[in-house]
Design an enzyme around this catalytic site. Structure first.
Site: not given
Ligand SMILES: [Zn+2]
Length: 259
Positions: A32, A105, A107, A125, A158, A161
């Site tokens: 934070t 935790q 990301i 995570h 993507c 593909c």
């Protein structure tokens, strides 16, 4: 003046001195101070965006649109975010040989950016810093995906593909990676000091890793702004912002200024 033995900072320094295997467990409160909002907190992104489960993401284009609108906000935040004094303090501890690893935790990848080697960071995570194709597993950098979102793509696909793209994070409704959990649990069993920083220690596996550490004889220190259910287990509780405390403690412990 408080007696040194009653001063939580001195107590933490004492614990660091006697530790030979420190694991730091970090949650949203760690980031934070870098400008990453805790999505569960008041005013957090969850009040504007409904969480989308992996099942909804796979089944509905509308949900994918909502999901990417939310991720676009997170990416913009991440683009501005830099490691804070707490991240830098932990990186200094690592460099000086006092930190065995970080289990997070978060990301946002800020621990690695602050200088902690990737092999010493477990991201429970996953990470927002990579985008993965759910079909061919091709990986791209998040900045490329953000650029496509900013250009107006609402559901990026993507380029190899045409499959669905998703950030390399664990989504709601998706189990944690069992290999990652096994390693995290092993680290918790082997450490002799666990520092839980900026986590409310409510959601799994945040709730269980400090318990595992304690069960295997480790000391537990909790640094968090609010109470946690594991407070009664802690050898030391510090109710403070993570960055401020870590900076002070590490500066004192290593005898050098941070930043
Ligand atoms: Zn693909």
């Amino acid at each position: 003046m408080r007696e040194p033995e009653n001063d939580p900072l001195q107590q933490l320094i004492g614990l660091l001195k006697s530790s030979s295997s420190l694991i730091v467990f970090t949650g949203a409160g760690m980031s934070t101070e870098s400008g990453i909002t805790d999505y569960r907190s008041k005013g957090g992104l969850w009040q504007r965006f409904q969480p989308v489960t992996i099942q909804e993401f796979m089944a509905s284009a509308d949900k994918r649109r909502d999901y990417w609108a939310y991720k676009k906000e997170l990416y913009r935040e991440m683009k501005r975010a830099k490691p804070n004094a707490g991240h830098l303090a932990l990186a200094r501890l690592e460099k000086a040989g006092f930190l065995a690893g970080v289990i997070t935790q978060n990301i946002d990848g800020l621990h690695q950016i602050s200088g902690i080697p990737p092999e010493k960071v477990i991201e429970l995570h996953g990470t927002n810093r990579k985008t993965v194709c759910l079909k061919c597993e091709d990986e791209t950098g998040w900045e490329e995906t953000l650029a496509r979102l900013e250009k107006g793509e609402d559901i990026p696909l993507c380029l190899q593909c045409g499959g669905l793209l998703k950030p390399a994070t664990i989504s709601f409704g998706q189990g944690l990676d069992s290999g990652v959990m096994t390693t995290a649990s092993m680290w918790a069993q082997r450490c002799d000091l666990m520092l839980a920083v900026g986590s409310t220690l409510i959601v799994e596996p945040a709730a269980s890793l400090p318990r595992i550490a304690k069960k295997h004889g480790s000391k537990l220190v909790i640094i968090n702004l609010s109470e946690t259910p594991l407070d009664p287990l802690a050898d030391l509780l510090i109710t403070e912002k993570a960055g401020k405390i870590l900076k002070q403690v590490v500066e004192f412990f290593l005898g050098m200024p941070i930043e």
